[in-house]
Write a protein that holds these residues in place. Structure first.
Motif, PDB file in Angstrom:
ATOM      1  N   ALA A  60       0.837  -1.212   0.000  1.00 39.87           N
ATOM      2  CA  ALA A  60       0.000   0.000   0.000  1.00 39.87           C
ATOM      3  C   ALA A  60       0.867   1.255   0.000  1.00 39.87           C
ATOM      4  CB  ALA A  60      -0.932  -0.007   1.204  1.00 39.87           C
ATOM      5  N   SER A  61       2.060   1.149   0.570  1.00 40.33           N
ATOM      6  CA  SER A  61       2.889   2.345   0.703  1.00 40.33           C
ATOM      7  C   SER A  61       3.480   2.802  -0.630  1.00 40.33           C
ATOM      8  CB  SER A  61       4.014   2.100   1.710  1.00 40.33           C
ATOM      9  OG  SER A  61       5.017   1.299   1.140  1.00 40.33           O
ATOM     10  N   VAL A  62       3.392   1.965  -1.664  1.00 40.29           N
ATOM     11  CA  VAL A  62       3.927   2.386  -2.961  1.00 40.29           C
ATOM     12  C   VAL A  62       2.825   2.479  -4.017  1.00 40.29           C
ATOM     13  CG1 VAL A  62       6.302   1.651  -2.630  1.00 40.29           C
ATOM     14  CG2 VAL A  62       4.616  -0.006  -3.415  1.00 40.29           C
ATOM     15  N   LYS A  63       1.573   2.548  -3.555  1.00 39.60           N
ATOM     16  CA  LYS A  63       0.477   2.695  -4.498  1.00 39.60           C
ATOM     17  C   LYS A  63      -0.092   4.108  -4.437  1.00 39.60           C
ATOM     18  CE  LYS A  63      -1.113  -2.108  -4.668  1.00 39.60           C
ATOM     19  NZ  LYS A  63      -2.097  -3.051  -4.130  1.00 39.60           N
ATOM     20  N   SER A  64      -0.589   4.584  -5.543  1.00 41.78           N
ATOM     21  CA  SER A  64      -1.228   5.899  -5.557  1.00 41.78           C
ATOM     22  C   SER A  64      -2.629   5.765  -4.973  1.00 41.78           C
ATOM     23  CB  SER A  64      -1.309   6.416  -6.991  1.00 41.78           C
ATOM     24  OG  SER A  64      -2.202   5.606  -7.718  1.00 41.78           O
ATOM     25  N   SER A  65      -3.227   6.896  -4.583  1.00 41.60           N
ATOM     26  CA  SER A  65      -4.543   6.794  -3.957  1.00 41.60           C
ATOM     27  C   SER A  65      -5.566   6.282  -4.959  1.00 41.60           C
ATOM     28  CB  SER A  65      -4.968   8.131  -3.361  1.00 41.60           C
ATOM     29  OG  SER A  65      -5.096   9.097  -4.373  1.00 41.60           O
ATOM     30  N   GLY A  66      -5.356   6.582  -6.253  1.00 37.32           N
ATOM     31  CA  GLY A  66      -6.259   6.042  -7.260  1.00 37.32           C
ATOM     32  C   GLY A  66      -6.224   4.526  -7.270  1.00 37.32           C
ATOM     33  N   GLU A  67      -5.020   3.977  -7.186  1.00 38.40           N
ATOM     34  CA  GLU A  67      -4.901   2.522  -7.222  1.00 38.40           C
ATOM     35  C   GLU A  67      -5.425   1.888  -5.928  1.00 38.40           C
ATOM     36  OE1 GLU A  67      -1.090   1.201  -8.462  1.00 38.40           O
ATOM     37  OE2 GLU A  67      -1.698  -0.913  -8.510  1.00 38.40           O
ATOM     38  N   LEU A  68      -5.194   2.572  -4.804  1.00 37.35           N
ATOM     39  CA  LEU A  68      -5.699   2.041  -3.538  1.00 37.35           C
ATOM     40  C   LEU A  68      -7.219   2.044  -3.523  1.00 37.35           C
ATOM     41  CD1 LEU A  68      -3.173   3.718  -1.108  1.00 37.35           C
ATOM     42  CD2 LEU A  68      -3.523   1.264  -1.399  1.00 37.35           C
ATOM     43  N   ASN A  69      -7.829   2.886  -4.323  1.00 38.48           N
ATOM     44  CA  ASN A  69      -9.285   2.952  -4.378  1.00 38.48           C
ATOM     45  C   ASN A  69      -9.850   2.231  -5.591  1.00 38.48           C
ATOM     46  OD1 ASN A  69     -10.443   4.475  -2.128  1.00 38.48           O
ATOM     47  ND2 ASN A  69      -9.019   6.037  -2.800  1.00 38.48           N
ATOM     48  N   SER A  70      -9.089   1.292  -6.121  1.00 37.61           N
ATOM     49  CA  SER A  70      -9.637   0.533  -7.239  1.00 37.61           C
ATOM     50  C   SER A  70      -9.963  -0.876  -6.760  1.00 37.61           C
ATOM     51  CB  SER A  70      -8.639   0.471  -8.389  1.00 37.61           C
ATOM     52  OG  SER A  70      -7.618  -0.447  -8.079  1.00 37.61           O
ATOM     53  N   LEU A  71     -10.618  -1.631  -7.599  1.00 36.62           N
ATOM     54  CA  LEU A  71     -11.016  -2.978  -7.204  1.00 36.62           C
ATOM     55  C   LEU A  71     -10.006  -4.038  -7.636  1.00 36.62           C
ATOM     56  CD1 LEU A  71     -14.872  -2.973  -7.821  1.00 36.62           C
ATOM     57  CD2 LEU A  71     -13.623  -2.673  -5.702  1.00 36.62           C
ATOM     58  N   THR A  72      -8.905  -3.599  -8.243  1.00 35.23           N
ATOM     59  CA  THR A  72      -7.887  -4.558  -8.653  1.00 35.23           C
ATOM     60  C   THR A  72      -7.059  -4.953  -7.433  1.00 35.23           C
ATOM     61  OG1 THR A  72      -7.496  -2.739 -10.156  1.00 35.23           O
ATOM     62  CG2 THR A  72      -6.621  -4.884 -10.797  1.00 35.23           C
ATOM     63  N   VAL A  73      -6.898  -6.241  -7.238  1.00 40.84           N
ATOM     64  CA  VAL A  73      -6.103  -6.722  -6.117  1.00 40.84           C
ATOM     65  C   VAL A  73      -4.748  -7.162  -6.645  1.00 40.84           C
ATOM     66  CG1 VAL A  73      -6.007  -8.333  -4.215  1.00 40.84           C
ATOM     67  CG2 VAL A  73      -8.207  -7.551  -5.063  1.00 40.84           C
ATOM     68  N   SER A  74      -3.709  -6.473  -6.218  1.00 38.59           N
ATOM     69  CA  SER A  74      -2.383  -6.876  -6.670  1.00 38.59           C
ATOM     70  C   SER A  74      -1.360  -6.447  -5.644  1.00 38.59           C
ATOM     71  CB  SER A  74      -2.100  -6.246  -8.033  1.00 38.59           C
ATOM     72  OG  SER A  74      -0.803  -5.739  -8.071  1.00 38.59           O
ATOM     73  N   LEU A  75      -0.367  -7.319  -5.458  1.00 40.92           N
ATOM     74  CA  LEU A  75       0.656  -7.016  -4.465  1.00 40.92           C
ATOM     75  C   LEU A  75       1.585  -5.919  -4.985  1.00 40.92           C
ATOM     76  CD1 LEU A  75       1.521  -7.895  -1.684  1.00 40.92           C
ATOM     77  CD2 LEU A  75       3.022  -9.580  -2.727  1.00 40.92           C
ATOM     78  N   LEU A  76       1.903  -6.009  -6.270  1.00 44.30           N
ATOM     79  CA  LEU A  76       2.789  -5.000  -6.839  1.00 44.30           C
ATOM     80  C   LEU A  76       1.970  -3.870  -7.438  1.00 44.30           C
ATOM     81  CD1 LEU A  76       5.446  -7.262  -8.584  1.00 44.30           C
ATOM     82  CD2 LEU A  76       5.660  -5.992  -6.446  1.00 44.30           C
ATOM     83  N   PRO A  77       2.420  -2.657  -7.282  1.00 41.31           N
ATOM     84  CA  PRO A  77       1.667  -1.527  -7.830  1.00 41.31           C
ATOM     85  C   PRO A  77       1.803  -1.485  -9.350  1.00 41.31           C
ATOM     86  CG  PRO A  77       3.723  -0.762  -6.928  1.00 41.31           C
ATOM     87  CD  PRO A  77       3.666  -2.228  -6.627  1.00 41.31           C
ATOM     88  N   SER A  78       0.793  -0.941 -10.007  1.00 40.01           N
ATOM     89  CA  SER A  78       0.911  -0.803 -11.460  1.00 40.01           C
ATOM     90  C   SER A  78       1.930   0.286 -11.768  1.00 40.01           C
ATOM     91  CB  SER A  78      -0.450  -0.458 -12.065  1.00 40.01           C
ATOM     92  OG  SER A  78      -0.911   0.747 -11.513  1.00 40.01           O
ATOM     93  N   GLU A  79       2.051   1.193 -10.851  1.00 42.35           N
ATOM     94  CA  GLU A  79       2.981   2.298 -11.037  1.00 42.35           C
ATOM     95  C   GLU A  79       3.565   2.610  -9.669  1.00 42.35           C
ATOM     96  OE1 GLU A  79       2.511   6.818 -12.562  1.00 42.35           O
ATOM     97  OE2 GLU A  79       0.970   5.382 -13.155  1.00 42.35           O
TER      98      GLU A  79
END
Lengths: 424, 279, 320
Positions: free
Chosen positions: B34-53
């Motif tokens: 979570a610490s390397v995800k943007s707030s947009g990604e944290l508020n999406s329904l995609t579940v992934s350990l690695l951030p898209s960005e």
């Protein structure tokens, strides 16, 4: 040994009580007065705005210096209750109406009625001012507000052949129709985060003529009739008859349910107005969204006001200076800057206008700010056992109702009998 | 070692250990994610350990937050001092508690239990008044004393358990040599207690490092804030949580604890014991 | 400061005091010694713990409220009488017991297994020991937020994993009436694991290796060694840590409150929440103190029974 321990404890007890009751005398030095301002601003931009306002005040008033004590929202109630009872509360206290009113009722807050300028009094919408008036005393200046708004995914509405409502207001029936029309396949019409349903139902009840309480303080009485039950029943019908509400969102918080909106699983979502700023930031780039007009029930479009507030500790040695600072803090420019940083609605008409001028209709601000004139004061703010009723009776009962564990009659009965048991 | 006879035991042990580690460690992994995800990604329904960005900005946001570093230093001072104090004063008292039976022991044990059950919210007001008369509210010294006092019952309770586990014959052997009681304590009992002391020290460090309520209520000036207080500033009103920066700040805050654990856990071994018995 | 005279019938495994040494002067010296050893602990406890607690308990017999310039009077046991009729409080008591007992037992069983594994000379021992302490490294504020994310019905890794395994992936863990309590119990166990594990691990370290070796020589298997050597030596520590875990679990409500706010439909409403609401939100500190006293009495009675049974077993072992 044991007896001595007890007597030591007893002595200590007595001394502490004595010292506590004697302390608090004036320090009587002539230097500049320093006011402690406990601020809850949490957004980096809002912290900056607060610092800027305080900086300007300090520059203009070398003999009355304000010192910001930043504090988090989390646990601030516990902190305040200890500070007040320990005689160590700050001079100026930032909080919200629903939580500060009990402190006023217990005698901890200074009456600001005399300090509030006529200009300011006229500038604050009546319902908002009422929400900070306890027994005819103004106990706080309101600063920032939020209302519940409906955010919609333009494309999903258009795909369903729905005209996007543009009027002054939108009726609940319209909302229900749009939700029905946009529900198809994997998409639901509405996502509504109702995991803590009580606050939402209390806030929106005025639109249906729901009051819940009559009287105030310890003598308040509860009524759960048509106006109070209308909204829960509407939600129930939409969720289970129309099946137009995404079920999982009913058990989520507002900010959790917003993910389904971003993902296109829901065409609309009910959110606090401040979410406009987050949606602008977090929604997928290609999503076209809009803020729908304020919801209007049979009794109007009013929502219960629960503004953020600035109050003065009655035991402060500088009540007058503190009030003067708050008066300065709530000038239109300052409030507009602060509310813009927090994405909230200013509590004065002039600041709302200023903000509308600054922001235009970007991100639906026009519509959101317009809702700022429709706030009313709600009786629940002034009811002694409200917090306990909410946590132990109302929230569990509403949750059971929304999960269809009980029906409407049982809900009404639980709300009332729970209140009776608590207040007996 | 002793399980040679059963070849399947070892692999089974590794599998079991791996399950434990996943259960205990996964939330931290998710925190880092979570610490390397943007707030947009944290508020999406995609579940992934690695951030898209990779969104490193959370870390700069967390570090830019007023006083994160200073509050970490405050927490370290309070936690280390109260840990040292607890161990220092609890060891002798725990020994007495464990070895002397009768009414005193019953009173001591009873007290420990009562003090832990009575809700802190009912104690906080009198405590606040007492500290205020001593001028110790809004002070790290006061907070250290409070943390020490409220960890003591646990430390006494646990340490007396460990003392009870030490065979008294060892002590008696020491006393026969004509050594004084204190020197028996120092030479025989305390070294034997080493693992228990380490466990207690770790506990008292952690409970002080993570403690929220006393720090919240007692500290007033921002320059005195401890880490948990500063971290909650990422949680706003109306449930607004700056999740990314909070996760980043919490991960940074977790590092000192993990370092402390790594140092301490080495002392949690039987090696010390062997030495002690010989000495 | 009168340390009680050491009894000749030493109750727990061999007290250090031998009857032959019981002579006046010697005993006085011992008492003084004991006093000196205990004093440094006693002082802060008396000032910062006993004193506030006595005041807190005294409030239970008054009608005190948290208002400015309160005046309150002694009301005897009125608060307790009123509390007896508070059905909300007693309902939550049942949930509190389920919560505290299950968390405590699961913590003990799981931590005992983990401590054994960490103590059996597997590879990477120092790394795994640190990893086992991870729950300690996260401040409580963050713990609840992280677990909420993990349990999230539509964006959480737990449901994603279940989905990938072909299991139902739409369970709403914290909001479903049947899964909410078990779900928070798991978090409770997770939070308390390091504490219990480290404590037991330290206890295992204390068992002299010779005992195990002797048992092995006698041909005892792993289970037999556990019941004959490990468990008896660990007993005092297990008794200590389970009692404390039980108290802490019974006493905690903030973790659960952040996770579920007592919901859904009151399924995770713990009794301590009532004390909190009554004390701070209703400002009826006197009535709340009465709740606190009741909680203390119940928990201490339960523990007295538990510890007594432990104590009696110890005696039996010693005699046998």
């Amino acid at each position: 040994m044991k007896t001595r321990g007890v007597s030591i404890a007893a002595c200590l007890t007595v001394t502490t009580l004595l010292v506590a009751s004697c302390s608090g005398g004036g320090d009587g030095d002539d230097g500049p007065v320093t006011l402690e301002f406990q601020s809850l601003s949490d957004q980096p931009a809002a912290i900056e705005a607060t610092e800027k306002i305080v900086g300007e005040w300090n520059d203009a008033h070398p003999d009355v210096q304000v010192e910001i004590v930043p504090t988090g929202w989390d646990g601030v109630y516990d902190k305040l209750i200890t500070q007040f009872n320990g005689g160590a509360a700050p001079d100026i206290i930032h909080y919200e109406a629903a939580s500060i009113v009990p402190f006023a009722r217990d005698g901890y807050l200074a009456d600001l009625s005399e300090h509030m300028s006529d200009e300011r009094r006229a500038d604050i919408p009546e319902g908002v001012l009422d929400s900070v008036t306890v027994d005819d005393q103004v106990v706080a200046y309101p600063t920032e507000l939020q209302s519940y708004m409906v955010f919609a995914n333009k494309k999903l509405l258009q795909d369903a052949g729905v005209d996007i409502p543009t009027g002054e207001t939108m009726t609940w029936d319209e909302l229900r129709e749009i939700a029905k029309a946009t529900t198809k396949g994997e998409t639901y019409g509405l996502g509504w985060g109702l995991s803590s349903p009580t606050a939402t139902f209390m806030t929106m009840a005025p639109g249906f003529g729901g009051e819940f309480f009559t009287g105030s303080g310890a003598d308040a009485q509860i009524t759960v009739g048509e106006g109070e039950m209308a909204l829960p029943e509407l939600v129930d019908q939409m969720a289970y008859e129309d099946e137009s509400i995404l079920p999982v969102t009913l058990t989520q918080s507002g900010s959790e349910s917003i993910a389904s909106f971003y993902a296109g699983q829901t065409a609309m979502t009910v959110q606090g107005s401040y979410q406009a700023a987050n949606i602008a930031k977090d929604a997928p780039k290609d999503m076209d969204w809009v803020v729908l007009p304020p919801l209007e029930g049979p009794a109007g479009s009013g929502q219960a006001a629960n503004p953020q507030t600035l109050s003065v500790n009655i035991d402060s040695e500088h009540v007058e200076e503190s009030a003067a600072f708050i008066e300065f803090f709530t000038e239109a420019e300052n409030l507009a800057a602060l509310n813009e940083a927090d994405a909230l609605i200013p509590a004065t008409t002039s600041a709302q206008e200023l903000m509308r001028k600054n922001l235009g209709d970007e991100n639906g601000w026009d519509t959101i700010l317009a809702s700022g004139q429709h706030f009313s004061s709600a009786p629940y703010l002034f009811v002694d056992a409200y917090a306990q009723w909410k946590d132990t009776v109302a929230t569990p009962a509403y949750q059971r109702y929304l999960a269809q564990e009980i029906d409407a009659d049982e809900l009404a009965d639980q709300l009332t009998s729970g209140w009776d048991e608590i207040t007996s | 070692m002793r399980t040679v006879a059963r070849p399947l035991v070892r692999p089974a042990q590794y599998v079991a250990l791996a399950c434990y580690i996943v259960f205990l460690g996964f939330p931290l992994l998710w925190l880092i994610s979570a610490s390397v995800k943007s707030s947009g990604e944290l508020n999406s329904l995609t579940v992934s350990l690695l951030p898209s960005e990779w969104h490193w900005q959370n870390y700069s946001d967390a570090l830019a937050r007023q006083g994160l570093v200073r509050s970490a230093a405050n927490s370290a001072v309070v936690a280390l001092t109260s840990t040292a104090l607890v161990i220092l004063i609890a060891m002798p008292a725990a020994y007495v508690l464990a070895r002397l039976k009768g009414a005193f022991r019953v009173a001591g044990v009873g007290w420990i239990l009562v003090s832990q059950v009575f809700p802190v919210i009912l104690i906080i007001l009198p405590l606040f008044l007492i500290l205020r008369t001593m001028n110790l509210t809004d002070s790290l010294v006061g907070l250290t004393l409070v943390h020490t006092t409220y960890t003591l019952p646990f430390a006494l309770w646990m340490l007396q358990g460990y003392v009870a586990g030490i065979p008294t014959e060892l002590e008696e052997a020491g006393s026969m040599d004509g050594a004084s009681r204190l020197s028996v304590l120092r030479r025989i009992v305390f070294p034997l207690l080493a693992p228990g002391i380490v466990a207690t020290a770790m506990f008292s460090f952690v409970s002080s490092w993570n403690e929220f309520f006393f720090a919240l209520v007692l500290l007033q000036s921002p320059e005195n804030y401890t880490l948990p207080i500063t971290l909650t500033s990422f949680i706003g009103g109306e449930g607004k949580v700056a999740l990314g920066p909070l996760a980043a700040g919490s991960f940074l805050a977790a590092i000192p604890s993990i370092v402390f654990f790594s140092i301490m856990q080495k002392k949690l071994t039987g090696g010390l014991m062997a030495g002690a018995v010989k000495g | 400061m009168t340390a009680p005279a050491p009894t000749t019938t030493a109750s727990a495994p061999g007290g250090p005091v031998r009857p032959t040494r019981r002579r006046g002067g010697m005993e006085r010296a011992r008492r003084r010694e004991a006093a000196a050893l205990v004093m440094p602990s006693l002082l802060p406890i008396l000032v910062l713990s006993v004193a506030p607690l006595v005041m807190g308990i005294a409030l239970a017999f008054t009608d005190a409220r948290l208002v400015r310039h309160p005046d309150y009077e002694f009301v005897g046991v009125d608060n307790f009488v009123r509390l007896a009729g508070n059905s909300f409080f007693w309902d939550s008591f049942r949930i509190g017991m389920i919560w505290a007992v299950s968390v405590t037992i699961l913590q003990l069983v799981l931590a005992l297994g983990l401590a054994q594994l960490l103590n059996s000379g597997l590879r990477l021992q120092s790394l795994t020991r640190v990893l086992a302490l991870i729950p300690w490294a996260m401040p409580p504020v963050v713990v609840a937020i992280m677990w909420k994310m993990i349990y999230s019905p539509n964006a959480g890794p737990l449901n994603a994993l279940l989905g990938a395994l072909g299991l139902p992936d739409d369970i709403n863990w914290l909001a479903d009436f049947s899964t909410a309590l078990p779900a928070v119990i798991v978090v409770g166990v997770w939070v308390g694991m390091p504490q219990t594990t480290v404590t037991l691990l330290a206890g295992l370290q204390q068992i002299p290796g010779e005992l195990h070796e002797a048992a092995s020589m006698d041909g005892a298997g792993a289970w037999r060694r556990f019941t004959a050597v490990t468990w008896p030596s660990l007993r005092p520590i297990v008794a200590s840590i389970t009692s404390l875990n039980f108290i802490w679990n019974f006493n905690s409500f903030s973790l659960v409150y952040v996770l579920t706010e007592g919901g859904p439909g009151g399924r995770t409403m713990l009794p301590m929440l009532f004390t909190y609401l009554e004390a701070f939100k209703n400002r009826n500190i006197g009535y709340a103190a009465a709740m606190g006293v009741v909680l203390v009495v119940v928990v201490v009675l339960l523990l007295a029974v538990y510890l007594r049974s432990q104590f009696r077993d110890d005696r039996a072992v010693q005699k046998g």
